[in-house]
Design a protein around this motif. Structure first.
Motif, PDB file in Angstrom:
ATOM      1  N   UNK A  69     -11.444 -25.362  42.649  1.00  0.00           N
ATOM      2  CA  UNK A  69     -11.329 -23.936  42.952  1.00  0.00           C
ATOM      3  C   UNK A  69     -12.689 -23.248  42.873  1.00  0.00           C
ATOM      4  N   UNK A  70     -13.480 -23.606  41.894  1.00  0.00           N
ATOM      5  CA  UNK A  70     -14.789 -23.002  41.706  1.00  0.00           C
ATOM      6  C   UNK A  70     -15.872 -23.657  42.570  1.00  0.00           C
ATOM      7  N   UNK A  71     -15.459 -24.573  43.439  1.00  0.00           N
ATOM      8  CA  UNK A  71     -16.344 -25.272  44.385  1.00  0.00           C
ATOM      9  C   UNK A  71     -17.456 -26.031  43.670  1.00  0.00           C
TER      10      UNK A  71
ATOM     11  N   UNK B  95      -5.782 -18.332  56.573  1.00  0.00           N
ATOM     12  CA  UNK B  95      -4.607 -19.199  56.665  1.00  0.00           C
ATOM     13  C   UNK B  95      -4.995 -20.590  57.142  1.00  0.00           C
ATOM     14  N   UNK B  96      -4.509 -21.606  56.447  1.00  0.00           N
ATOM     15  CA  UNK B  96      -4.734 -22.999  56.814  1.00  0.00           C
ATOM     16  C   UNK B  96      -4.074 -23.249  58.166  1.00  0.00           C
ATOM     17  N   UNK B  97      -4.830 -23.771  59.129  1.00  0.00           N
ATOM     18  CA  UNK B  97      -4.394 -23.893  60.521  1.00  0.00           C
ATOM     19  C   UNK B  97      -3.034 -24.581  60.700  1.00  0.00           C
ATOM     20  N   UNK B  98      -2.735 -25.699  60.025  1.00  0.00           N
ATOM     21  CA  UNK B  98      -1.419 -26.313  60.226  1.00  0.00           C
ATOM     22  C   UNK B  98      -0.254 -25.393  59.822  1.00  0.00           C
TER      23      UNK B  98
ATOM     24  N   UNK C 211     -10.687 -27.644  49.865  1.00  0.00           N
ATOM     25  CA  UNK C 211      -9.484 -28.353  49.432  1.00  0.00           C
ATOM     26  C   UNK C 211      -8.539 -27.418  48.692  1.00  0.00           C
ATOM     27  N   UNK C 212      -9.071 -26.723  47.689  1.00  0.00           N
ATOM     28  CA  UNK C 212      -8.206 -25.929  46.827  1.00  0.00           C
ATOM     29  C   UNK C 212      -7.452 -24.855  47.596  1.00  0.00           C
ATOM     30  N   UNK C 213      -8.132 -24.128  48.451  1.00  0.00           N
ATOM     31  CA  UNK C 213      -7.471 -23.039  49.176  1.00  0.00           C
ATOM     32  C   UNK C 213      -6.411 -23.563  50.143  1.00  0.00           C
ATOM     33  N   UNK C 214      -6.716 -24.643  50.844  1.00  0.00           N
ATOM     34  CA  UNK C 214      -5.728 -25.229  51.761  1.00  0.00           C
ATOM     35  C   UNK C 214      -4.558 -25.828  50.980  1.00  0.00           C
ATOM     36  N   UNK C 215      -4.852 -26.560  49.918  1.00  0.00           N
ATOM     37  CA  UNK C 215      -3.806 -27.221  49.133  1.00  0.00           C
ATOM     38  C   UNK C 215      -2.885 -26.201  48.473  1.00  0.00           C
TER      39      UNK C 215
END
Length: 195
Positions: free
Chosen positions: A138-140, A19-22, A148-152
């Motif tokens: 997504x594929x880094x 989970x993204x911290x914010x 970026x992708x997972x947080x966004x």
């Protein structure tokens, strides 16, 4: 009526341990150090963001990419649901400066790749080109892409499904307490229920 913090808390469970911290802070799950937080934190849905998180170009790109994650189909998309404003509010008021880095770096990397690959800023790229850029992230296959992708993606999904549109147009809203119907025909279930 459910408030946005309760809605965020119910949505974040689907993201699991990454989970993204914010989002965790906004849901009242943890502060920056992982300790539980209480009701002293103000509601997430009041007022404008306390600071400008994005440059104008980053805001335009973030808005366009949020619509690519949840596009308009037979239901309204991310822009109509107010997801870009949710993202900026969350990053302004529920994140530490270090939390914003993956989003800001990712937007800049996507724009740089778009200019190199397509000759246009990412915000002006076609939907298909933006999809390809998001796939690279997504594929880094760009600096900081996966972070970026997972947080966004989490921000877009949480923003959408806690909005009025997400709750009432995409899902079937059933106020709680509602009536019990033990013989409700399955054939009448059109959408996922939310409460």
């Amino acid at each position: 009526m459910i408030d946005r913090r309760d809605a965020v808390a119910s949505i974040v469970a689907m993201f699991g341990a990454t989970l993204f911290a914010p989002l965790a802070r906004a849901a009242g799950i943890a502060d920056g150090g992982g300790a539980g937080i209480g009701a002293a934190i103000p509601p997430i849905n009041t007022g404008a963001p306390s600071i400008a998180v994005f440059t104008d170009a980053q805001r335009t790109l973030m808005t366009a990419l949020s619509e690519r994650v949840l596009p308009t189909t037979d239901t309204p998309g991310a822009i109509a649901a107010g997801v870009p404003a949710f993202i900026e509010k969350l990053l302004a008021d529920w994140s530490y400066p270090a939390d914003r880095v993956p989003i800001l770096v990712g937007l800049d990397q996507i724009d740089a790749h778009s200019r190199a690959d397509f000759g246009v800023p990412a915000a002006s790229a076609t939907a298909e080109q933006q999809d390809r850029l998001l796939t690279l992230a997504m594929e880094d296959r760009m600096t900081g892409g996966a972070a970026f992708f997972h947080a966004f993606r989490q921000l877009v999904i949480a923003g959408y499904y806690t909005s009025e549109i997400g709750m009432t147009k995409e899902r079937e809203y059933l106020p709680v307490p509602g009536s019990y119907d033990g013989a409700y025909p399955y054939s009448k279930v059109n959408k996922v229920f939310s409460s």
